[in-house]
Design an enzyme around this catalytic site. Structure first.
Site, PDB file in Angstrom:
ATOM      1  NE  ARG A  28      -4.263  -1.470   0.069  1.00  8.12           N
ATOM      2  CZ  ARG A  28      -4.421  -2.492  -0.772  1.00  8.12           C
ATOM      3  NH1 ARG A  28      -3.502  -2.768  -1.663  1.00  8.12           N
ATOM      4  NH2 ARG A  28      -5.528  -3.228  -0.735  1.00  8.12           N
TER       5      ARG A  28
ATOM      6  CD  GLU B 224      -2.949   3.361  -5.287  1.00  7.04           C
ATOM      7  OE1 GLU B 224      -3.969   2.828  -5.761  1.00  7.04           O
ATOM      8  OE2 GLU B 224      -2.013   2.714  -4.798  1.00  7.04           O
TER       9      GLU B 224
ATOM     10  CG  HIS C 198      -3.083  -0.618  -6.890  1.00 15.20           C
ATOM     11  ND1 HIS C 198      -3.492  -0.004  -5.750  1.00 15.20           N
ATOM     12  CD2 HIS C 198      -3.001  -1.940  -6.570  1.00 15.20           C
ATOM     13  CE1 HIS C 198      -3.661  -0.898  -4.783  1.00 15.20           C
ATOM     14  NE2 HIS C 198      -3.362  -2.091  -5.265  1.00 15.20           N
TER      15      HIS C 198
HETATM   16  C1  DGY Z   1      -5.429  -6.127  -2.943  1.00 17.34           C
HETATM   17  O1  DGY Z   1      -6.132  -7.108  -3.181  1.00 17.34           O
HETATM   18  O2  DGY Z   1      -5.355  -5.643  -1.817  1.00 17.34           O
HETATM   19  C2  DGY Z   1      -4.651  -5.579  -4.076  1.00 17.34           C
HETATM   20  O3  DGY Z   1      -4.029  -4.390  -3.796  1.00 17.34           O
HETATM   21  C3  DGY Z   1      -5.524  -5.491  -5.304  1.00 17.34           C
HETATM   22  O4  DGY Z   1      -4.719  -5.594  -6.395  1.00 17.34           O
END
Ligand code: DGY
Length: 326
Positions: free
Chosen positions: A237, A266, A284
């Site tokens: 993240r 984002e 992402h």
């Molecule tokens: C998640 O599943 O948390 C991912 O970031 C999606 O791609």
């Protein structure tokens, strides 16, 4: 059974078809994130909501979801949902772990190599017609084979990522809040402090969830500990890495390169990062393969249906809500 379900954005068709067997499904057909106002309106009166990591499911949305029994997140991470608020109201929250593990680990490796061998830069150069023949000094990068890998976060994705380093004969170091013997068994990794990992690793890859404790886990001080030849990769993240500090470290060549799939705000990307050649920027797409996105959709739909039938969904993140469920 005819449950009323809202799906916050277009997701792979098999997931919608599964929901349609037992539910009246309303779908956000616009290919964009709903505004808070739209979200608040849409969740009213729905039995279940299938939502995405780009939907902020905060206290206000949860209050508006007057009939909801479940928020089924189409992601393994669920930091977009105020789980405590959902739990207080007896609403189940589910996620999609496991199915995206290898896909995300593969993307992390793609970023490692793209950054280590400067592929996007080299691609741009070639397309711009600048390639005038082989040169002994053209686009020199970093080797990966035989180097030291530093894995921050020894969960499913961190483990799969480290396992895949075997072919590159890497020494694996890892750090997490505690030792993980499964990780060690699968990867031969050695548990070290974050400081030792940052000092010794040639490639540092981040695989921690976003929590209060992991916000800006990597900032100026941590980047200064890394080798000048090291590469940092983040597929977890965005807020785990302080982007201003990272851009500064890259601009000053305090580390050699970085590969990012996630960002602090984002879809905004720090302008200083956009201006740099030694960072590879992906939008992402960690879990973005056809197979995996379909599996995530079906898993989220199965979680949602199980919750509506009064069963315990396989991927329940707030079991405490069961005692208060609606
Ligand atoms: C998640 O599943 O948390 C991912 O970031 C999606 O791609």
């Amino acid at each position: 059974m005819d449950y009323s379900v809202y799906v916050t954005r277009l997701i792979p068709r098999p997931a919608i078809e599964l929901l349609e067997k037992d539910c009246s499904v309303e779908l956000n057909n616009k290919d964009r994130v709903l505004t808070k106002r739209e979200l608040v309106q849409k969740v009213k009166g729905k039995d279940g909501i299938l939502c995405l990591l780009t939907d902020t499911i905060d206290g206000e949305v949860i209050e508006a979801a007057d009939k909801a029994r479940v928020f089924a997140n189409f992601a393994v991470g669920y930091d977009n949902i105020d789980v405590d608020a959902a739990t207080r109201r007896g609403i189940l929250v589910t996620n999609t772990p496991g199915v995206l593990t290898d896909t995300t680990a593969e993307l992390a490796w793609a970023l490692v190599f793209a950054a280590a061998r400067r592929l996007p830069e080299a691609d741009r150069f070639t397309r711009e017609g600048k390639f005038s023949g082989w040169s002994p000094t053209l686009f020199l990068g970093q080797d990966v084979t035989g180097k030291t890998l530093g894995v921050v976060g020894a969960g499913r994705i961190g483990t799969a990522f480290a396992e895949k380093s075997r072919g590159f004969r890497m020494k694996v170091l890892y750090h997490d809040i505690e030792r993980n013997t499964d990780f060690e068994k699968h990867t031969g990794g050695v548990y070290v402090s974050l400081e030792t990992l940052l000092k010794e690793a040639d490639v540092v890859s981040i695989h921690v969830p976003l929590t209060e404790a992991t916000v800006h886990l990597i900032g100026k001080d941590e980047l200064r500990k890394m080798k000048r030849t090291a590469i940092l990769v983040n597929t977890s993240r965005g807020p785990v890495v302080n982007e201003t500090d990272l851009a500064e470290a890259l601009a000053n060549n305090e580390i050699t390169g970085a590969g990012l799939d996630v960002y602090e705000q984002e879809p905004r990307i720090h302008p200083a990062l956009l201006a740099l050649d030694n960072v590879v920027l992906a939008p992402h797409i960690g879990s973005a393969s056809v197979e995996t996105r379909t599996k995530m959709g079906v898993m989220a739909a199965e979680n949602l249906l199980a919750a509506l039938r009064g069963e315990i969904p396989d991927n329940l993140v707030n079991p405490e809500a069961l005692d208060r469920r609606r």
